[in-house]
Scaffold this motif. Structure first.
Motif, mmCIF file in Angstrom:
data_model
loop_
_atom_site.group_PDB
_atom_site.id
_atom_site.type_symbol
_atom_site.label_atom_id
_atom_site.label_comp_id
_atom_site.label_asym_id
_atom_site.label_seq_id
_atom_site.Cartn_x
_atom_site.Cartn_y
_atom_site.Cartn_z
ATOM 1 N N ARG A 1 5.334 2.985 -3.116
ATOM 2 C CA ARG A 1 4.940 1.597 -2.927
ATOM 3 C C ARG A 1 6.133 0.699 -3.233
ATOM 4 O O ARG A 1 6.953 1.028 -4.098
ATOM 5 N N THR A 2 6.205 -0.418 -2.575
ATOM 6 C CA THR A 2 7.238 -1.404 -2.844
ATOM 7 C C THR A 2 6.699 -2.464 -3.802
ATOM 8 O O THR A 2 5.584 -2.956 -3.624
ATOM 9 N N LEU A 3 7.486 -2.772 -4.819
ATOM 10 C CA LEU A 3 7.173 -3.851 -5.755
ATOM 11 C C LEU A 3 8.075 -5.031 -5.413
ATOM 12 O O LEU A 3 9.294 -4.946 -5.571
ATOM 13 N N PHE B 1 1.891 11.372 -12.445
ATOM 14 C CA PHE B 1 3.339 11.149 -12.508
ATOM 15 C C PHE B 1 3.787 10.068 -11.539
ATOM 16 O O PHE B 1 3.480 10.105 -10.340
ATOM 17 N N PHE B 2 4.571 9.118 -12.085
ATOM 18 C CA PHE B 2 5.164 8.034 -11.304
ATOM 19 C C PHE B 2 6.654 7.937 -11.663
ATOM 20 O O PHE B 2 7.061 8.310 -12.764
ATOM 21 N N ALA B 3 7.438 7.402 -10.739
ATOM 22 C CA ALA B 3 8.864 7.176 -11.006
ATOM 23 C C ALA B 3 9.287 5.880 -10.339
ATOM 24 O O ALA B 3 8.850 5.555 -9.229
ATOM 25 N N LEU B 4 10.135 5.138 -11.026
ATOM 26 C CA LEU B 4 10.691 3.898 -10.490
ATOM 27 C C LEU B 4 12.076 4.134 -9.922
ATOM 28 O O LEU B 4 12.907 4.783 -10.560
ATOM 29 N N ASP B 5 12.333 3.606 -8.734
ATOM 30 C CA ASP B 5 13.704 3.353 -8.301
ATOM 31 C C ASP B 5 13.939 1.870 -8.568
ATOM 32 O O ASP B 5 13.330 1.000 -7.916
ATOM 33 N N LEU B 6 14.772 1.565 -9.564
ATOM 34 C CA LEU B 6 15.028 0.188 -9.947
ATOM 35 C C LEU B 6 15.638 -0.599 -8.790
ATOM 36 O O LEU B 6 16.116 -0.014 -7.807
ATOM 37 N N ALA C 1 0.838 -1.192 0.000
ATOM 38 C CA ALA C 1 0.000 0.000 0.000
ATOM 39 C C ALA C 1 0.878 1.248 0.000
ATOM 40 O O ALA C 1 2.011 1.220 0.499
ATOM 41 N N PRO C 2 0.382 2.342 -0.567
ATOM 42 C CA PRO C 2 1.187 3.573 -0.576
ATOM 43 C C PRO C 2 1.453 4.089 0.834
ATOM 44 O O PRO C 2 0.583 4.036 1.707
ATOM 45 N N VAL C 3 2.662 4.592 1.038
ATOM 46 C CA VAL C 3 3.046 5.244 2.290
ATOM 47 C C VAL C 3 3.731 6.563 1.937
ATOM 48 O O VAL C 3 4.173 6.754 0.802
ATOM 49 N N PRO C 4 3.821 7.504 2.888
ATOM 50 C CA PRO C 4 4.487 8.777 2.585
ATOM 51 C C PRO C 4 5.923 8.572 2.125
ATOM 52 O O PRO C 4 6.646 7.720 2.633
ATOM 53 N N ASP C 5 6.336 9.382 1.146
ATOM 54 C CA ASP C 5 7.674 9.280 0.577
ATOM 55 C C ASP C 5 8.589 10.339 1.176
ATOM 56 O O ASP C 5 8.129 11.338 1.755
ATOM 57 N N VAL C 6 9.891 10.151 0.973
ATOM 58 C CA VAL C 6 10.883 11.093 1.482
ATOM 59 C C VAL C 6 10.762 12.466 0.823
ATOM 60 O O VAL C 6 11.280 13.456 1.363
ATOM 61 N N LEU C 7 10.101 12.565 -0.333
ATOM 62 C CA LEU C 7 9.943 13.863 -0.983
ATOM 63 C C LEU C 7 8.956 14.772 -0.263
ATOM 64 O O LEU C 7 8.878 15.964 -0.570
#
Length: 324
Positions: free
Chosen positions: A21-23, A77-82, A8-14
């Protein structure tokens, strides 16, 4: 990817307005793997068109102003951290290391499935190594109709350097990368990162544990798969969707400090980008940004504004308008 493989979504460092979310990915040769999907939460109804951003080497997503620009233009807008980058780094795994660029297709595919479930259009944006990864990914997904446009910010399509580095050394690395993949064969210069970071006189604040000034080691197995990716581009890809390639209008030295570190591409050779861009597919537009940095989004204000205006303007002409 099953529903329980996405948290589930949680607050991000930004900060406010950003979630993550974690995949959960399939275990690989180094054990459990995961990627992270960052989202700029819409302030109203979610737009029906989305952007998925993929970062470069020794990088992660922190360019919140890029997300803001796309959001103000009607994109979700979405972004991946690989895996093993940024938010996805784990103590048990080596950061920024892989021996097959195709491994990243798993998290890109997972993110695309999530976004496609709720959006009619999808734009993929790749920077530097992410530009190479997303180009190869899009080429491998021909006929699937999963991406409507590909935007490449200073994509890494060839190796900057001398003939010796690009030919005989590449052949040597191809052998070393197979039999000694973890052998350290180089490192990135620290000057470009130092010119960017606010702690060393730059404009940008980011986590130096995730994007260190000295970078992470360049290992033979990683460089081998990158050079094999370059060779695939050189043979010609067939990306079906429209492609926009952008770069600075000049390259600067990558091995020393100089005054134009953030007004030229001081990482890659823009002439190589211009030469390789037409090989990506049948519908490629190439744009140079005067005074742009390697990451055009981190250029001085006037150049980064030109970059974002060029991207959004091109998308307006190439994608049909969608209602929110």
């Amino acid at each position: 990817m099953a529903d329980d493989d996405v948290t589930a979504p949680v607050p991000d460092v930004l900060g406010d307005g950003w979630t993550v979310r974690t995949l959960r990915l399939r275990p690989d040769a180094r054990g459990e793997a995961l990627a992270t999907l960052v989202h700029r939460e819409p302030t109203g109804p979610a737009p029906r068109r989305a952007v998925l951003y993929v970062h470069g080497f020794v990088d992660y997503f922190f360019q919140a102003h890029v997300g803001d620009a796309f959001a103000s233009h009607g994109y979700d807008f979405f972004a991946l951290d690989l895996r093993d980058y940024g938010r996805s780094i784990r103590p048990s795994r080596e950061p920024n290391f892989v021996t097959d660029l195709a491994a990243y297709s798993e998290e890109i595919d997972a993110a695309v499935r999530l976004l496609r479930a709720d959006h009619d259009q999808l734009v993929v944006v790749g920077h530097s190594m992410g530009g190479l990864v997303t180009s190869l990914w899009a080429d491998a997904r021909r006929g699937a109709g999963v991406v409507d446009a590909l935007v490449l910010n200073s994509p890494w399509l060839d190796l900057r350097g001398s003939w010796v580095e690009r030919v005989p050394v590449t052949r040597l690395v191809d052998v070393l990368g197979r039999f000694a993949p973890r052998l350290r064969v180089g490192s990135l210069g620290q000057h470009y990162g130092s010119a960017l970071h606010s702690g060393t006189g730059g404009e940008w604040s980011y986590d130096l544990a995730w994007k260190p000034l000295l970078g992470f080691p360049v290992r033979a197995g990683w460089l081998r798969t990158v050079r094999r990716g370059h060779a695939r581009v050189a043979r010609g890809l067939a990306v079906e969707c429209p492609v926009l390639v952008l770069s600075s209008d000049a390259s600067g030295p990558d091995d020393r400090w100089h005054d134009a570190l953030v007004t030229t591409d001081s990482v890659l050779d823009v002439a190589q980008i211009a030469a390789r861009a037409p090989l990506l597919g049948p519908d490629v537009t190439y744009v140079q940004i005067h005074g742009g940095a390697h990451d055009l989004a981190l250029s001085p204000e006037r150049a980064r504004d030109r970059y974002l205006e060029a991207v959004l303007g091109w998308l307006d002409t190439r994608l049909p308008a969608q209602s929110a």
